[in-house]
Design a protein around this motif. Structure first.
Motif, PDB file in Angstrom:
ATOM      1  N   GLY A 114       0.856  -1.188   0.000  1.00 38.70           N
ATOM      2  CA  GLY A 114       0.000   0.000   0.000  1.00 38.70           C
ATOM      3  C   GLY A 114       0.885   1.228   0.000  1.00 38.70           C
ATOM      4  O   GLY A 114       1.892   1.263   0.719  1.00 38.70           O
ATOM      5  N   LEU A 115       0.537   2.198  -0.805  1.00 46.03           N
ATOM      6  CA  LEU A 115       1.342   3.423  -0.862  1.00 46.03           C
ATOM      7  C   LEU A 115       0.489   4.620  -0.502  1.00 46.03           C
ATOM      8  O   LEU A 115      -0.511   4.905  -1.188  1.00 46.03           O
ATOM      9  N   ILE A 116       0.858   5.306   0.536  1.00 49.27           N
ATOM     10  CA  ILE A 116       0.203   6.563   0.891  1.00 49.27           C
ATOM     11  C   ILE A 116       1.151   7.654   0.448  1.00 49.27           C
ATOM     12  O   ILE A 116       2.186   7.907   1.066  1.00 49.27           O
ATOM     13  N   GLY A 117       0.825   8.233  -0.705  1.00 50.49           N
ATOM     14  CA  GLY A 117       1.739   9.115  -1.414  1.00 50.49           C
ATOM     15  C   GLY A 117       2.234   8.406  -2.658  1.00 50.49           C
ATOM     16  O   GLY A 117       2.689   7.256  -2.599  1.00 50.49           O
ATOM     17  N   ALA A 118       2.090   9.078  -3.797  1.00 48.77           N
ATOM     18  CA  ALA A 118       2.451   8.456  -5.078  1.00 48.77           C
ATOM     19  C   ALA A 118       3.256   9.442  -5.922  1.00 48.77           C
ATOM     20  O   ALA A 118       3.104   9.524  -7.130  1.00 48.77           O
ATOM     21  N   GLY A 119       4.099  10.216  -5.248  1.00 47.62           N
ATOM     22  CA  GLY A 119       4.937  11.191  -5.959  1.00 47.62           C
ATOM     23  C   GLY A 119       6.256  10.556  -6.360  1.00 47.62           C
ATOM     24  O   GLY A 119       6.296   9.403  -6.809  1.00 47.62           O
TER      25      GLY A 119
ATOM     26  N   LYS B  64       4.673  17.316   6.603  1.00 51.21           N
ATOM     27  CA  LYS B  64       3.603  18.126   7.213  1.00 51.21           C
ATOM     28  C   LYS B  64       2.259  17.407   7.189  1.00 51.21           C
ATOM     29  O   LYS B  64       1.361  17.763   7.955  1.00 51.21           O
ATOM     30  N   ALA B  65       2.108  16.387   6.330  1.00 51.76           N
ATOM     31  CA  ALA B  65       0.828  15.677   6.200  1.00 51.76           C
ATOM     32  C   ALA B  65       0.781  14.395   7.027  1.00 51.76           C
ATOM     33  O   ALA B  65      -0.183  13.636   6.937  1.00 51.76           O
ATOM     34  N   TYR B  66       1.797  14.166   7.886  1.00 44.81           N
ATOM     35  CA  TYR B  66       1.846  12.828   8.511  1.00 44.81           C
ATOM     36  C   TYR B  66       0.644  12.550   9.418  1.00 44.81           C
ATOM     37  O   TYR B  66       0.231  11.403   9.568  1.00 44.81           O
ATOM     38  N   ARG B  67       0.067  13.586  10.004  1.00 38.88           N
ATOM     39  CA  ARG B  67      -1.070  13.350  10.906  1.00 38.88           C
ATOM     40  C   ARG B  67      -2.318  12.938  10.148  1.00 38.88           C
ATOM     41  O   ARG B  67      -3.282  12.466  10.738  1.00 38.88           O
ATOM     42  N   GLU B  68      -2.312  13.133   8.813  1.00 37.01           N
ATOM     43  CA  GLU B  68      -3.478  12.738   8.006  1.00 37.01           C
ATOM     44  C   GLU B  68      -3.422  11.254   7.612  1.00 37.01           C
ATOM     45  O   GLU B  68      -4.371  10.721   7.032  1.00 37.01           O
ATOM     46  N   VAL B  69      -2.316  10.594   7.906  1.00 32.99           N
ATOM     47  CA  VAL B  69      -2.207   9.166   7.582  1.00 32.99           C
ATOM     48  C   VAL B  69      -3.208   8.403   8.458  1.00 32.99           C
ATOM     49  O   VAL B  69      -3.222   8.586   9.679  1.00 32.99           O
ATOM     50  N   PRO B  70      -4.077   7.576   7.847  1.00 33.83           N
ATOM     51  CA  PRO B  70      -5.136   6.926   8.641  1.00 33.83           C
ATOM     52  C   PRO B  70      -4.563   5.906   9.626  1.00 33.83           C
ATOM     53  O   PRO B  70      -3.791   5.037   9.238  1.00 33.83           O
ATOM     54  N   GLU B  71      -4.973   6.044  10.863  1.00 34.54           N
ATOM     55  CA  GLU B  71      -4.389   5.203  11.922  1.00 34.54           C
ATOM     56  C   GLU B  71      -5.018   3.811  11.970  1.00 34.54           C
ATOM     57  O   GLU B  71      -4.315   2.792  12.027  1.00 34.54           O
ATOM     58  N   GLU B  72      -6.337   3.793  11.935  1.00 32.74           N
ATOM     59  CA  GLU B  72      -7.055   2.535  12.220  1.00 32.74           C
ATOM     60  C   GLU B  72      -6.687   1.386  11.270  1.00 32.74           C
ATOM     61  O   GLU B  72      -6.348   0.285  11.720  1.00 32.74           O
TER      62      GLU B  72
ATOM     63  N   ASN C 115       9.791   9.630   5.113  1.00 30.06           N
ATOM     64  CA  ASN C 115       9.682  11.084   5.199  1.00 30.06           C
ATOM     65  C   ASN C 115      10.907  11.773   5.783  1.00 30.06           C
ATOM     66  O   ASN C 115      11.570  11.258   6.672  1.00 30.06           O
ATOM     67  N   ASN C 116      11.141  12.960   5.279  1.00 32.01           N
ATOM     68  CA  ASN C 116      12.215  13.817   5.775  1.00 32.01           C
ATOM     69  C   ASN C 116      11.635  15.169   6.140  1.00 32.01           C
ATOM     70  O   ASN C 116      10.570  15.549   5.662  1.00 32.01           O
ATOM     71  N   TYR C 117      12.388  15.878   6.966  1.00 33.90           N
ATOM     72  CA  TYR C 117      11.920  17.166   7.489  1.00 33.90           C
ATOM     73  C   TYR C 117      12.558  18.307   6.710  1.00 33.90           C
ATOM     74  O   TYR C 117      13.786  18.484   6.763  1.00 33.90           O
ATOM     75  N   TYR C 118      11.711  19.039   5.990  1.00 35.09           N
ATOM     76  CA  TYR C 118      12.139  20.252   5.296  1.00 35.09           C
ATOM     77  C   TYR C 118      11.285  21.391   5.833  1.00 35.09           C
ATOM     78  O   TYR C 118      10.155  21.575   5.369  1.00 35.09           O
ATOM     79  N   PRO C 119      11.794  22.149   6.830  1.00 30.25           N
ATOM     80  CA  PRO C 119      10.966  23.200   7.448  1.00 30.25           C
ATOM     81  C   PRO C 119      10.409  24.173   6.429  1.00 30.25           C
ATOM     82  O   PRO C 119       9.284  24.663   6.587  1.00 30.25           O
ATOM     83  N   GLU C 120      11.156  24.430   5.366  1.00 30.40           N
ATOM     84  CA  GLU C 120      10.678  25.373   4.351  1.00 30.40           C
ATOM     85  C   GLU C 120       9.448  24.817   3.627  1.00 30.40           C
ATOM     86  O   GLU C 120       8.645  25.562   3.079  1.00 30.40           O
ATOM     87  N   ARG C 121       9.269  23.515   3.621  1.00 32.38           N
ATOM     88  CA  ARG C 121       8.100  22.872   3.007  1.00 32.38           C
ATOM     89  C   ARG C 121       7.071  22.491   4.071  1.00 32.38           C
ATOM     90  O   ARG C 121       5.867  22.620   3.877  1.00 32.38           O
ATOM     91  N   ASP C 122       7.569  21.993   5.206  1.00 32.92           N
ATOM     92  CA  ASP C 122       6.705  21.372   6.211  1.00 32.92           C
ATOM     93  C   ASP C 122       6.299  22.307   7.348  1.00 32.92           C
ATOM     94  O   ASP C 122       5.467  21.943   8.163  1.00 32.92           O
ATOM     95  N   GLY C 123       6.911  23.511   7.383  1.00 30.03           N
ATOM     96  CA  GLY C 123       6.724  24.371   8.555  1.00 30.03           C
ATOM     97  C   GLY C 123       7.615  23.857   9.677  1.00 30.03           C
ATOM     98  O   GLY C 123       8.125  22.725   9.605  1.00 30.03           O
ATOM     99  N   HIS C 124       7.797  24.679  10.708  1.00 27.01           N
ATOM    100  CA  HIS C 124       8.670  24.240  11.807  1.00 27.01           C
ATOM    101  C   HIS C 124       7.933  23.302  12.763  1.00 27.01           C
ATOM    102  O   HIS C 124       6.778  23.523  13.090  1.00 27.01           O
TER     103      HIS C 124
END
Ligand SMILES: NC(=O)c1ccc[n+]([C@@H]2O[C@H](COP(=O)([O-])OP(=O)(O)OC[C@H]3O[C@@H](n4cnc5c(N)ncnc54)[C@H](OP(=O)(O)O)[C@@H]3O)[C@@H](O)[C@H]2O)c1
Length: 228
Positions: A5-10, A71-79, A90-99
């Motif tokens: 399963g892929l969440i994100g297809a970029g 920045k979208a990680y909290r939208e990943v469905p948990e259940e 995922n990697n952290y890019y503050p300029e993309r993801d916010g601080h």
């Protein structure tokens, strides 16, 4: 054969999907805009691929890859991910993801954030420190002399073994960096980040990474942190 399963297809999601289909796995792809926007990719990938919502991709996957902007990680469905192995690219890019304060003060790491969001899943950090084009072009069959290693980290040994088996089928050996908290060693801006697969500045011609090369880069990451 496994269903991925892929969440994100970029860049990374589609590359993992290409490798997975080539290895005979099934893939279920999702993005933020809806399955119909993935028609071209699914057509290119063929019968082993279909598009779905993120919820459906999470439900369908034996293993699920989360490969969205951080920045979208909290939208990943948990259940639907309960009890499943989840690979976090995922990697952290503050300029993309916010601080994100916990990352700025280094009290946690990106994959530990996802693990906290998915407490009943087994998160394994993987595919995060290789440029997507290199991920595609460096894949080699098992036993090939120029096969590369890919770093993984996670707290669940059985989950890491499953991921190692998947990586093997996709064209890579796994290199276990340790528990999830050790994932900082190959996060953005470390010596073990994407440059492991690059000789100098030559991004056009990636080099394979041996376990020794990755170990050297991981050790250098530790030395830089100690000096900081
Ligand atoms: N690019 C690389 O070479 C590379 C290498 C290693 C790791 N990474 C890391 O891996 C992650 C993905 O990178 P990428 O380059 O593949 O990014 P990308 O090309 O921008 O693709 C991101 C994907 O995530 C989807 N997405 C965004 N929000 C979503 C949500 N809430 N639910 C489901 N899907 C969602 C996007 O869908 P829509 O297009 O519909 O919005 C898109 O398919 C990032 O954290 C990146 O830092 C990237």
């Amino acid at each position: 054969m496994t269903t991925i399963g892929l969440i994100g297809a970029g860049n990374i999601g589609s590359t993992v999907a290409r490798l997975a289909v080539a290895a005979g796995h099934d893939v279920v792809l999702s993005n933020s805009r809806g399955p119909e926007t993935l028609d071209d990719l699914v057509a290119e990938l063929g019968d082993h691929a279909r598009a779905a919502t993120a919820q459906e991709a999470a439900e369908a996957g034996d293993i699920v890859v989360v490969t969205v902007p951080l920045k979208a990680y909290r939208e990943v469905p948990e259940e639907p991910l309960r009890g499943k192995v989840v690979i976090d690219t995922n990697n952290y890019y503050p300029e993309r993801d916010g601080h994100i304060a916990e990352l700025d003060d280094e009290s946690t790491t990106t994959s530990e954030l996802l693990q906290a969001h998915l407490p009943e899943s087994s998160v394994v950090k993987g595919f995060n420190n290789i440029y997507f084009e290199h991920l595609l072009s460096l894949a080699r069959p098992s036993g090939a002399e120029d096969r590369s290693v890919l770093a993984i980290a996670g707290d669940d040994m059985a989950a890491k073994a499953e991921v190692a088996e998947l990586l093997d089928s996709l064209g890579y050996d796994a290199y276990d960096v340790g528990p999830l908290a050790e994932g900082w060693r190959y996060q953005r801006d470390t010596t073990a980040y994407a440059g492991v697969y690059v000789d100098g500045d030559d991004w056009e011609h990636p080099r394979p990474a041996t376990p020794e090369l990755l170990a050297e880069k991981l050790a250098a990451a530790q030395r830089y942190r100690d000096m900081a």
